[in-house]
Write a protein that holds these residues in place. Sequence first.
Motif, PDB file in Angstrom:
ATOM      1  N   LEU A 125       0.794  -1.231   0.000  1.00 47.74           N
ATOM      2  CA  LEU A 125       0.000   0.000   0.000  1.00 47.74           C
ATOM      3  C   LEU A 125       0.827   1.282   0.000  1.00 47.74           C
ATOM      4  O   LEU A 125       0.268   2.367  -0.225  1.00 47.74           O
ATOM      5  N   THR A 222       0.673   6.025   4.432  1.00 50.02           N
ATOM      6  CA  THR A 222      -0.021   4.763   4.718  1.00 50.02           C
ATOM      7  C   THR A 222       0.048   4.537   6.222  1.00 50.02           C
ATOM      8  O   THR A 222       1.137   4.545   6.801  1.00 50.02           O
ATOM      9  N   GLY A 274      -5.174  -1.350  -4.998  1.00 45.10           N
ATOM     10  CA  GLY A 274      -4.656  -0.786  -3.761  1.00 45.10           C
ATOM     11  C   GLY A 274      -4.506   0.715  -3.888  1.00 45.10           C
ATOM     12  O   GLY A 274      -5.488   1.441  -4.046  1.00 45.10           O
TER      13      GLY A 274
END
Length: 324
Positions: A125, A222, A274
């Motif tokens: 991610l 993230t 993603g």
Amino acid sequence: MKIISQQRIKSLGISPKKCVEWIGESFAMKAQAQLPAKISVHPADTDFFTSMPCLLPNPADTGVNFHRQYFGVKEVHRIEGAVPSLGSDLMLYDAKSGELLALMDSDWITTMRTGAVAAVSAKALRKADAETYAFVGLGNTARASLLCILEAEPEKHFKVKLLRYKKQAELFIQRFKAYSNVEFEIMDNIDDMAKSADVLISCITSATGQLVSDEALLPGITVIPVHMRGFQNCDTTFDRVLGDDTDHVKGFKYFSQFKAYNEIGEVLAGNDPGRTSDQQRIIDYNYGLALHDVTFAAKIFEMLESDASIQSVEMIKESEKFWI
């Protein structure tokens, strides 16, 4: 029935890189596994017992070369005043015969599978040029996470920021002195640390309220809150929310407001892109799945199955129907 201790598991020398591989294998089996949501009971205050069952699929239907089909149930408990306060055990069964194969201490399994999931999720991610990881909470889970991150990508150099807490940051750095692909910086302010991070991993076990201001969580970050706490402000503001299993996170307060939600396993399988932009803010809730625990337990059991030195207990069962 074999009794497998944590000391025996650790003696196998299973590498963090191998743990990352096992997480990939277990996520690939998820759609074919039976994975009920975990159930918790609370004897008092913050104490709990949590039951986590999982039936792995028939190995003939997967690419995993297991000797048999396995069912397992992990029992996690936290008891205030106990030393340690948190512990876990796992019962592993032959799913075809019902035979109880092993009773295993699963503290090592829990820690390493949790760290491996964090490492795998962060890699899947993070934005394209990510190199700076920040850690809040520097216990064993954080150590396991960084071990898996560093050993899964030994060719990549990481900058790691640590939030100061007592002497834990210094001890954390000492633990990784043998790794050449990482450099550390200790910081005193969590917002300043968050602003400088591409990936923020929180391994604290308790939090009362919001840990980081929304303004400190910049585009492209993230966030992986390993123990779920302290980042609910992200639930309604971040561009994407991922989870390891929908049944486990659908009870979250703001679940209905999650944007572009999907399971991380779909990203790993290539069914979901993603991250689609380096400007997206993404949070990933990995609630902890018995799927991973039972996969690890099955792998370990098969490594030790023929070891005559492992303590065994004969379970004498009735071979015919009986009446009371």
